[in-house]
Design a protein around this motif. Structure first.
Motif, PDB file in Angstrom:
ATOM      1  N   LEU A 250     -41.287  68.537 -16.712  1.00  0.00           N
ATOM      2  CA  LEU A 250     -41.159  68.481 -15.246  1.00  0.00           C
ATOM      3  C   LEU A 250     -39.736  68.781 -14.779  1.00  0.00           C
ATOM      4  O   LEU A 250     -39.402  68.540 -13.635  1.00  0.00           O
ATOM      5  CB  LEU A 250     -41.568  67.103 -14.742  1.00  0.00           C
ATOM      6  CG  LEU A 250     -43.010  66.665 -15.018  1.00  0.00           C
ATOM      7  CD1 LEU A 250     -43.246  65.274 -14.493  1.00  0.00           C
ATOM      8  CD2 LEU A 250     -44.004  67.638 -14.381  1.00  0.00           C
ATOM      9  N   GLY A 251     -38.895  69.225 -15.683  1.00  0.00           N
ATOM     10  CA  GLY A 251     -37.491  69.471 -15.346  1.00  0.00           C
ATOM     11  C   GLY A 251     -36.614  68.779 -16.374  1.00  0.00           C
ATOM     12  O   GLY A 251     -37.112  68.349 -17.419  1.00  0.00           O
ATOM     13  N   THR A 252     -35.335  68.653 -16.031  1.00  0.00           N
ATOM     14  CA  THR A 252     -34.405  68.011 -16.962  1.00  0.00           C
ATOM     15  C   THR A 252     -33.987  66.664 -16.405  1.00  0.00           C
ATOM     16  O   THR A 252     -33.609  66.552 -15.240  1.00  0.00           O
ATOM     17  CB  THR A 252     -33.160  68.915 -17.149  1.00  0.00           C
ATOM     18  OG1 THR A 252     -33.618  70.189 -17.603  1.00  0.00           O
ATOM     19  CG2 THR A 252     -32.206  68.345 -18.193  1.00  0.00           C
ATOM     20  N   GLY A 253     -34.056  65.635 -17.236  1.00  0.00           N
ATOM     21  CA  GLY A 253     -33.645  64.297 -16.814  1.00  0.00           C
ATOM     22  C   GLY A 253     -32.126  64.206 -16.702  1.00  0.00           C
ATOM     23  O   GLY A 253     -31.411  65.081 -17.209  1.00  0.00           O
ATOM     24  N   ALA A 254     -31.658  63.127 -16.055  1.00  0.00           N
ATOM     25  CA  ALA A 254     -30.213  62.963 -15.858  1.00  0.00           C
ATOM     26  C   ALA A 254     -29.462  62.941 -17.185  1.00  0.00           C
ATOM     27  O   ALA A 254     -28.314  63.347 -17.276  1.00  0.00           O
ATOM     28  CB  ALA A 254     -29.950  61.675 -15.086  1.00  0.00           C
ATOM     29  N   GLY A 255     -30.120  62.462 -18.240  1.00  0.00           N
ATOM     30  CA  GLY A 255     -29.489  62.395 -19.562  1.00  0.00           C
ATOM     31  C   GLY A 255     -29.461  63.729 -20.273  1.00  0.00           C
ATOM     32  O   GLY A 255     -28.887  63.857 -21.345  1.00  0.00           O
ATOM     33  N   GLY A 256     -30.130  64.762 -19.701  1.00  0.00           N
ATOM     34  CA  GLY A 256     -30.045  66.113 -20.256  1.00  0.00           C
ATOM     35  C   GLY A 256     -31.259  66.550 -21.064  1.00  0.00           C
ATOM     36  O   GLY A 256     -31.314  67.677 -21.538  1.00  0.00           O
ATOM     37  N   ASP A 257     -32.254  65.678 -21.241  1.00  0.00           N
ATOM     38  CA  ASP A 257     -33.436  66.043 -22.025  1.00  0.00           C
ATOM     39  C   ASP A 257     -34.579  66.466 -21.103  1.00  0.00           C
ATOM     40  O   ASP A 257     -34.611  66.077 -19.936  1.00  0.00           O
ATOM     41  CB  ASP A 257     -33.906  64.848 -22.862  1.00  0.00           C
ATOM     42  CG  ASP A 257     -33.104  64.697 -24.139  1.00  0.00           C
ATOM     43  OD1 ASP A 257     -32.257  65.571 -24.406  1.00  0.00           O
ATOM     44  OD2 ASP A 257     -33.324  63.699 -24.844  1.00  0.00           O
ATOM     45  N   PRO A 258     -35.554  67.226 -21.629  1.00  0.00           N
ATOM     46  CA  PRO A 258     -36.722  67.571 -20.819  1.00  0.00           C
ATOM     47  C   PRO A 258     -37.453  66.302 -20.385  1.00  0.00           C
ATOM     48  O   PRO A 258     -37.571  65.355 -21.161  1.00  0.00           O
ATOM     49  CB  PRO A 258     -37.596  68.389 -21.778  1.00  0.00           C
ATOM     50  CG  PRO A 258     -36.723  68.768 -22.911  1.00  0.00           C
ATOM     51  CD  PRO A 258     -35.629  67.764 -22.997  1.00  0.00           C
ATOM     52  N   MET A 259     -37.919  66.308 -19.138  1.00  0.00           N
ATOM     53  CA  MET A 259     -38.563  65.132 -18.572  1.00  0.00           C
ATOM     54  C   MET A 259     -40.086  65.340 -18.574  1.00  0.00           C
ATOM     55  O   MET A 259     -40.571  66.371 -18.113  1.00  0.00           O
ATOM     56  CB  MET A 259     -38.075  65.005 -17.125  1.00  0.00           C
ATOM     57  CG  MET A 259     -38.145  63.647 -16.558  1.00  0.00           C
ATOM     58  SD  MET A 259     -37.116  63.539 -15.080  1.00  0.00           S
ATOM     59  CE  MET A 259     -37.299  65.095 -14.270  1.00  0.00           C
TER      60      MET A 259
ATOM     61  N   ASP B 224     -17.527  49.745 -26.627  1.00  0.00           N
ATOM     62  CA  ASP B 224     -17.731  49.682 -25.187  1.00  0.00           C
ATOM     63  C   ASP B 224     -17.922  51.103 -24.662  1.00  0.00           C
ATOM     64  O   ASP B 224     -17.547  52.078 -25.334  1.00  0.00           O
ATOM     65  CB  ASP B 224     -16.558  48.988 -24.476  1.00  0.00           C
ATOM     66  CG  ASP B 224     -17.017  48.337 -23.169  1.00  0.00           C
ATOM     67  OD1 ASP B 224     -18.203  48.466 -22.818  1.00  0.00           O
ATOM     68  OD2 ASP B 224     -16.187  47.697 -22.493  1.00  0.00           O
ATOM     69  N   ALA B 225     -18.525  51.219 -23.514  1.00  0.00           N
ATOM     70  CA  ALA B 225     -18.738  52.537 -22.909  1.00  0.00           C
ATOM     71  C   ALA B 225     -19.139  52.328 -21.462  1.00  0.00           C
ATOM     72  O   ALA B 225     -19.632  51.264 -21.087  1.00  0.00           O
ATOM     73  CB  ALA B 225     -19.856  53.272 -23.639  1.00  0.00           C
ATOM     74  N   THR B 226     -18.923  53.355 -20.667  1.00  0.00           N
ATOM     75  CA  THR B 226     -19.374  53.320 -19.278  1.00  0.00           C
ATOM     76  C   THR B 226     -20.887  53.491 -19.246  1.00  0.00           C
ATOM     77  O   THR B 226     -21.433  54.330 -19.967  1.00  0.00           O
ATOM     78  CB  THR B 226     -18.719  54.485 -18.500  1.00  0.00           C
ATOM     79  OG1 THR B 226     -17.336  54.436 -18.746  1.00  0.00           O
ATOM     80  CG2 THR B 226     -18.982  54.395 -17.019  1.00  0.00           C
ATOM     81  N   LEU B 227     -21.531  52.689 -18.426  1.00  0.00           N
ATOM     82  CA  LEU B 227     -22.987  52.810 -18.303  1.00  0.00           C
ATOM     83  C   LEU B 227     -23.305  53.937 -17.327  1.00  0.00           C
ATOM     84  O   LEU B 227     -23.362  53.736 -16.113  1.00  0.00           O
ATOM     85  CB  LEU B 227     -23.586  51.478 -17.856  1.00  0.00           C
ATOM     86  CG  LEU B 227     -23.436  50.344 -18.884  1.00  0.00           C
ATOM     87  CD1 LEU B 227     -23.896  49.029 -18.304  1.00  0.00           C
ATOM     88  CD2 LEU B 227     -24.171  50.651 -20.171  1.00  0.00           C
ATOM     89  N   ASP B 228     -23.471  55.098 -17.908  1.00  0.00           N
ATOM     90  CA  ASP B 228     -23.692  56.314 -17.142  1.00  0.00           C
ATOM     91  C   ASP B 228     -24.742  57.128 -17.904  1.00  0.00           C
ATOM     92  O   ASP B 228     -24.705  57.146 -19.134  1.00  0.00           O
ATOM     93  CB  ASP B 228     -22.350  57.073 -17.081  1.00  0.00           C
ATOM     94  CG  ASP B 228     -22.429  58.323 -16.262  1.00  0.00           C
ATOM     95  OD1 ASP B 228     -23.036  59.294 -16.741  1.00  0.00           O
ATOM     96  OD2 ASP B 228     -21.878  58.323 -15.149  1.00  0.00           O
ATOM     97  N   PRO B 229     -25.668  57.797 -17.206  1.00  0.00           N
ATOM     98  CA  PRO B 229     -26.739  58.483 -17.941  1.00  0.00           C
ATOM     99  C   PRO B 229     -26.260  59.595 -18.874  1.00  0.00           C
ATOM    100  O   PRO B 229     -26.983  59.957 -19.803  1.00  0.00           O
ATOM    101  CB  PRO B 229     -27.621  59.074 -16.834  1.00  0.00           C
ATOM    102  CG  PRO B 229     -27.197  58.453 -15.573  1.00  0.00           C
ATOM    103  CD  PRO B 229     -25.820  57.893 -15.752  1.00  0.00           C
ATOM    104  N   VAL B 230     -25.071  60.141 -18.632  1.00  0.00           N
ATOM    105  CA  VAL B 230     -24.611  61.222 -19.524  1.00  0.00           C
ATOM    106  C   VAL B 230     -23.642  60.724 -20.608  1.00  0.00           C
ATOM    107  O   VAL B 230     -23.203  61.492 -21.459  1.00  0.00           O
ATOM    108  CB  VAL B 230     -23.965  62.401 -18.752  1.00  0.00           C
ATOM    109  CG1 VAL B 230     -24.985  63.113 -17.907  1.00  0.00           C
ATOM    110  CG2 VAL B 230     -22.790  61.941 -17.907  1.00  0.00           C
ATOM    111  N   GLN B 231     -23.315  59.438 -20.563  1.00  0.00           N
ATOM    112  CA  GLN B 231     -22.359  58.881 -21.524  1.00  0.00           C
ATOM    113  C   GLN B 231     -22.986  58.823 -22.930  1.00  0.00           C
ATOM    114  O   GLN B 231     -24.049  58.257 -23.121  1.00  0.00           O
ATOM    115  CB  GLN B 231     -21.942  57.474 -21.074  1.00  0.00           C
ATOM    116  CG  GLN B 231     -21.022  56.755 -22.024  1.00  0.00           C
ATOM    117  CD  GLN B 231     -19.636  57.371 -22.086  1.00  0.00           C
ATOM    118  OE1 GLN B 231     -19.037  57.658 -21.062  1.00  0.00           O
ATOM    119  NE2 GLN B 231     -19.151  57.599 -23.298  1.00  0.00           N
ATOM    120  N   LYS B 232     -22.284  59.419 -23.905  1.00  0.00           N
ATOM    121  CA  LYS B 232     -22.771  59.400 -25.288  1.00  0.00           C
ATOM    122  C   LYS B 232     -22.015  58.337 -26.080  1.00  0.00           C
ATOM    123  O   LYS B 232     -20.891  57.963 -25.714  1.00  0.00           O
ATOM    124  CB  LYS B 232     -22.573  60.767 -25.931  1.00  0.00           C
ATOM    125  CG  LYS B 232     -23.214  61.915 -25.171  1.00  0.00           C
ATOM    126  CD  LYS B 232     -24.707  61.887 -25.321  1.00  0.00           C
ATOM    127  CE  LYS B 232     -25.463  62.826 -24.427  1.00  0.00           C
ATOM    128  NZ  LYS B 232     -25.005  64.145 -24.231  1.00  0.00           N
TER     129      LYS B 232
END
Ligand code: IPD
Ligand code: CA
Length: 276
Positions: A36-45, A245-253
């Motif tokens: 259905l498109g690409t999710g915020a994290g970068g994968d197919p939705m 630790d990491a920022t809680l962001d959909p693109v954060q790896k």
């Protein structure tokens, strides 16, 4: 009056709604799942990802006046007048490929945090949607599986250990030199394909460790598993042994090593010589 939300109740309610709403998408012989498109994290939705996310948001809106949703699918969405009062980090379906193929290992992962940081996550749920098994944790209150307290394995010998290792990457040639010593010394290596759940397996002592040093996993996939593992007595650090630790962001790896106990963790760190 401003009462504190009962997070355990809210998270369990989310789980029940996801279970109900994904039923139409379960694998049938002819079912196709269009992208259905690409999710915020970068994968197919896929439709099931969106149905699960919608189910979670429905429940959150029912219980809360305001919150910030950080989802692998729709990204960051603010709800209500004071959305910074809590952050809800969601991977609606962890293991979408398994789900679509009918492989029995996929989960929903939800973490709640006071700030948009992994280290401030204070409530978590990961539910194995195939086996209907649910892992939960509230900071300081231990970790539970279907309401029963769980604890990590105290095994310290790599030769007897079962270690989850995610090598699912197009860049495996670059990673292989750092993890080959670990593979050589480990009795049993596994990868099941839903990393939130794999962290819970370490929390429950079903496996001794889980290693993901690809730099490919999104923080949304592991934020809940992170707290559940820690509350079960496990250790989770960066591949260099630093506090995670990491920022809680959909693109954060994020890269990490998670172990059942400190002694085994030190052994794994000694073998995974990764300079990030
Ligand atoms: C995936 C799973 C898988 C891992 C992938 C993740 P998703 O999550 O956790 O085990 O190898 O890197 O993306 O995409 O199904 O939510
Ligand atoms: Ca997902």
């Amino acid at each position: 009056m401003n009462t504190r939300p009962d997070w355990l109740e809210i998270l369990l309610h989310c789980k029940e709604n996801v279970k109900a709403k994904i039923q139409p998408y379960l694998k049938t012989e002819l079912a196709e799942q269009p992208v259905l498109g690409t999710g915020a994290g970068g994968d197919p939705m896929k439709p099931v990802d969106l149905a699960a996310e919608k189910a979670i948001v429905e429940v959150l809106e029912h219980h809360l006046n305001a919150f910030t949703l950080v989802s692998e699918e729709s990204g960051v969405t603010k709800f209500g007048m004071n959305p910074a009062q809590c952050y809800v980090i969601v991977d609606p379906i962890d293991g979408t490929t398994n789900f679509i193929r009918g492989l029995p290992f996929y989960a929903t992962s939800i973490a709640v945090s006071t700030m948009p940081l992994l280290s401030t996550v204070f409530a978590a749920l990961v539910t194995d949607l195939f086996h209907d098994t649910t892992y939960t944790a509230i900071k300081g209150g231990g970790a539970h599986c279907d309401g029963k307290r769980i604890a990590t394995s105290q095994l310290t010998t790599l030769e007897d250990a079962v270690i989850g290792l995610d090598l699912n990457s197009y860049k495996v040639k670059a990673i292989a030199p750092y993890i080959s010593d670990l593979i050589e010394r480990t009795g049993h290596v596994r990868h099941f394909g839903a990393n939130a759940l794999e962290l819970c397996y370490v929390a429950e002592g079903l496996t001794e460790a889980f290693v993901d040093v690809r730099g490919k996993l999104r923080v949304t996939d592991m934020a809940a598993g992170y707290l559940i593992l820690k509350e079960a007595g496990g250790v989770i650090t960066s591949p260099e042994g630093k506090a995670l630790d990491a920022t809680l962001d959909p693109v954060q790896k994020i890269k990490f090593i998670a172990s059942g106990n400190k002694q085994l963790h030190r052994k794994i760190l000694g073998l995974v010589r990764l300079k990030c």
